[in-house]
Design a protein around this motif. Structure first.
Motif, PDB file in Angstrom:
ATOM      1  N   SER A   1      49.308  60.691  -1.763  1.00 33.23           N
ATOM      2  CA  SER A   1      47.921  60.426  -1.404  1.00 33.23           C
ATOM      3  C   SER A   1      47.098  61.710  -1.485  1.00 33.23           C
ATOM      4  CB  SER A   1      47.843  59.867   0.020  1.00 33.23           C
ATOM      5  OG  SER A   1      46.500  59.723   0.410  1.00 33.23           O
ATOM      6  N   THR A   2      45.875  61.607  -1.990  1.00 28.76           N
ATOM      7  CA  THR A   2      45.030  62.796  -2.128  1.00 28.76           C
ATOM      8  C   THR A   2      44.148  63.018  -0.913  1.00 28.76           C
ATOM      9  OG1 THR A   2      43.334  61.499  -3.250  1.00 28.76           O
ATOM     10  CG2 THR A   2      44.972  62.636  -4.634  1.00 28.76           C
ATOM     11  N   SER A   3      44.195  62.130   0.050  1.00 28.07           N
ATOM     12  CA  SER A   3      43.322  62.299   1.211  1.00 28.07           C
ATOM     13  C   SER A   3      44.105  62.317   2.521  1.00 28.07           C
ATOM     14  CB  SER A   3      42.271  61.190   1.240  1.00 28.07           C
ATOM     15  OG  SER A   3      42.911  59.932   1.327  1.00 28.07           O
ATOM     16  N   THR A   4      45.269  62.920   2.507  1.00 30.82           N
ATOM     17  CA  THR A   4      46.021  63.066   3.751  1.00 30.82           C
ATOM     18  C   THR A   4      45.319  64.098   4.619  1.00 30.82           C
ATOM     19  OG1 THR A   4      47.428  64.851   2.963  1.00 30.82           O
ATOM     20  CG2 THR A   4      48.203  62.597   2.550  1.00 30.82           C
ATOM     21  N   PRO A   5      45.555  64.074   5.906  1.00 29.27           N
ATOM     22  CA  PRO A   5      44.943  65.091   6.774  1.00 29.27           C
ATOM     23  C   PRO A   5      45.258  66.516   6.326  1.00 29.27           C
ATOM     24  CG  PRO A   5      45.884  63.348   8.089  1.00 29.27           C
ATOM     25  CD  PRO A   5      46.296  63.075   6.671  1.00 29.27           C
ATOM     26  N   TYR A   6      46.452  66.731   5.820  1.00 27.99           N
ATOM     27  CA  TYR A   6      46.829  68.075   5.384  1.00 27.99           C
ATOM     28  C   TYR A   6      46.016  68.532   4.174  1.00 27.99           C
ATOM     29  CZ  TYR A   6      50.648  67.311   8.596  1.00 27.99           C
ATOM     30  OH  TYR A   6      51.374  67.054   9.726  1.00 27.99           O
ATOM     31  N   THR A   7      45.746  67.631   3.246  1.00 23.46           N
ATOM     32  CA  THR A   7      44.935  68.018   2.089  1.00 23.46           C
ATOM     33  C   THR A   7      43.486  68.233   2.486  1.00 23.46           C
ATOM     34  OG1 THR A   7      44.619  65.708   1.433  1.00 23.46           O
ATOM     35  CG2 THR A   7      46.412  66.911   0.372  1.00 23.46           C
ATOM     36  N   ILE A   8      43.011  67.492   3.477  1.00 18.33           N
ATOM     37  CA  ILE A   8      41.641  67.699   3.973  1.00 18.33           C
ATOM     38  C   ILE A   8      41.533  69.092   4.590  1.00 18.33           C
ATOM     39  CG2 ILE A   8      39.965  66.967   5.719  1.00 18.33           C
ATOM     40  CD1 ILE A   8      41.016  64.084   5.224  1.00 18.33           C
ATOM     41  N   ILE A   9      42.513  69.469   5.391  1.00 20.85           N
ATOM     42  CA  ILE A   9      42.518  70.797   6.011  1.00 20.85           C
ATOM     43  C   ILE A   9      42.593  71.874   4.939  1.00 20.85           C
ATOM     44  CG2 ILE A   9      43.811  72.371   7.507  1.00 20.85           C
ATOM     45  CD1 ILE A   9      44.717  69.802   9.041  1.00 20.85           C
ATOM     46  N   GLU A  10      43.428  71.659   3.932  1.00 18.85           N
ATOM     47  CA  GLU A  10      43.561  72.642   2.865  1.00 18.85           C
ATOM     48  C   GLU A  10      42.249  72.810   2.103  1.00 18.85           C
ATOM     49  OE1 GLU A  10      46.427  73.618  -0.970  1.00 18.85           O
ATOM     50  OE2 GLU A  10      46.778  71.813   0.216  1.00 18.85           O
ATOM     51  N   ARG A  11      41.583  71.718   1.805  1.00 16.36           N
ATOM     52  CA  ARG A  11      40.286  71.805   1.107  1.00 16.36           C
ATOM     53  C   ARG A  11      39.249  72.540   1.941  1.00 16.36           C
ATOM     54  NH1 ARG A  11      40.155  65.631  -0.974  1.00 16.36           N
ATOM     55  NH2 ARG A  11      41.849  65.818  -2.475  1.00 16.36           N
ATOM     56  N   LEU A  12      39.207  72.247   3.236  1.00 19.13           N
ATOM     57  CA  LEU A  12      38.282  72.959   4.119  1.00 19.13           C
ATOM     58  C   LEU A  12      38.636  74.442   4.191  1.00 19.13           C
ATOM     59  CD1 LEU A  12      37.842  70.532   7.141  1.00 19.13           C
ATOM     60  CD2 LEU A  12      36.062  71.289   5.557  1.00 19.13           C
ATOM     61  N   ALA A  13      39.919  74.739   4.232  1.00 20.92           N
ATOM     62  CA  ALA A  13      40.362  76.132   4.333  1.00 20.92           C
ATOM     63  C   ALA A  13      39.888  76.949   3.139  1.00 20.92           C
ATOM     64  CB  ALA A  13      41.874  76.190   4.459  1.00 20.92           C
TER      65      ALA A  13
ATOM     66  N   LEU B   1      37.627  75.006  12.114  1.00 21.77           N
ATOM     67  CA  LEU B   1      38.443  75.144  10.913  1.00 21.77           C
ATOM     68  C   LEU B   1      39.642  76.054  11.175  1.00 21.77           C
ATOM     69  CD1 LEU B   1      39.121  74.749   7.974  1.00 21.77           C
ATOM     70  CD2 LEU B   1      37.469  76.539   7.423  1.00 21.77           C
ATOM     71  N   LEU B   2      39.411  77.168  11.852  1.00 22.32           N
ATOM     72  CA  LEU B   2      40.522  78.078  12.151  1.00 22.32           C
ATOM     73  C   LEU B   2      41.545  77.417  13.070  1.00 22.32           C
ATOM     74  CD1 LEU B   2      38.622  81.447  12.546  1.00 22.32           C
ATOM     75  CD2 LEU B   2      40.123  80.746  10.678  1.00 22.32           C
ATOM     76  N   TRP B   3      41.070  76.612  14.003  1.00 20.96           N
ATOM     77  CA  TRP B   3      41.992  75.894  14.879  1.00 20.96           C
ATOM     78  C   TRP B   3      42.844  74.932  14.056  1.00 20.96           C
ATOM     79  CZ3 TRP B   3      43.255  70.952  16.132  1.00 20.96           C
ATOM     80  CH2 TRP B   3      44.090  70.791  17.251  1.00 20.96           C
ATOM     81  N   LEU B   4      42.196  74.178  13.153  1.00 23.28           N
ATOM     82  CA  LEU B   4      42.933  73.243  12.305  1.00 23.28           C
ATOM     83  C   LEU B   4      43.984  73.969  11.465  1.00 23.28           C
ATOM     84  CD1 LEU B   4      40.075  70.895  11.090  1.00 23.28           C
ATOM     85  CD2 LEU B   4      42.097  70.194  12.384  1.00 23.28           C
ATOM     86  N   VAL B   5      43.587  75.091  10.884  1.00 19.82           N
ATOM     87  CA  VAL B   5      44.520  75.859  10.055  1.00 19.82           C
ATOM     88  C   VAL B   5      45.692  76.342  10.907  1.00 19.82           C
ATOM     89  CG1 VAL B   5      44.807  78.006   8.762  1.00 19.82           C
ATOM     90  CG2 VAL B   5      42.833  76.546   8.317  1.00 19.82           C
ATOM     91  N   GLY B   6      45.399  76.892  12.072  1.00 15.88           N
ATOM     92  CA  GLY B   6      46.473  77.378  12.937  1.00 15.88           C
ATOM     93  C   GLY B   6      47.388  76.266  13.427  1.00 15.88           C
ATOM     94  N   GLN B   7      46.817  75.122  13.678  1.00 15.76           N
ATOM     95  CA  GLN B   7      47.586  74.012  14.220  1.00 15.76           C
ATOM     96  C   GLN B   7      48.449  73.309  13.161  1.00 15.76           C
ATOM     97  OE1 GLN B   7      47.495  73.463  17.476  1.00 15.76           O
ATOM     98  NE2 GLN B   7      48.835  71.701  17.480  1.00 15.76           N
ATOM     99  N   TYR B   8      47.915  73.182  11.947  1.00 20.35           N
ATOM    100  CA  TYR B   8      48.569  72.332  10.952  1.00 20.35           C
ATOM    101  C   TYR B   8      48.946  73.054   9.656  1.00 20.35           C
ATOM    102  CZ  TYR B   8      46.856  68.732  14.069  1.00 20.35           C
ATOM    103  OH  TYR B   8      46.595  67.965  15.171  1.00 20.35           O
TER     104      TYR B   8
END
Length: 102
Positions: free
Chosen positions: A28-40, A55-62
């Motif tokens: 899937s191209t829209s998993t939460p992990y890919t969303i975080i990666e795109r934002l990062a 964004l930094l919290w998301l990156v640190g968390q996931y």
């Protein structure tokens, strides 16, 4: 302000989706992990302090790598250290602008 609200909502959606469903299809191209990666990858374009903090919290968390992934830093996605480096580089200026706006 709109970007901040969007990132905060995305953070809540990612958290909800990850905790509601234990695993996602990696195709899937829209998993939460890919969303975080795109934002990062857009960290330099996000200027509002609260949005960057989310964004930094998301990156640190996931940003933990899956067991089967080859990464530069063991157990961490390849893009995560770069996000931290970019955030640290501009941290001093962000703090100054935050206090000027108070």
């Amino acid at each position: 302000m709109v970007v901040t609200n969007v990132i905060i909502v995305l953070k809540l959606l990612v958290q909800t989706q990850l905790h509601a469903t234990p695993s996602f299809s990696s195709s899937s191209t829209s998993t939460p992990y890919t969303i975080i990666e795109r934002l990062a990858y857009k960290v330099d374009e996000i200027r509002h302090p609260q949005a960057r903090a989310c964004l930094l919290w998301l990156v640190g968390q996931y940003a933990a790598a899956d067991d089967g992934e080859r990464t530069v830093v063991e157990g961490v996605k390849d893009w995560a250290p770069d996000v931290l480096r970019k955030a640290a580089k501009s941290f001093r200026d962000e703090v100054r602008s935050l206090f000027r706006n108070l």
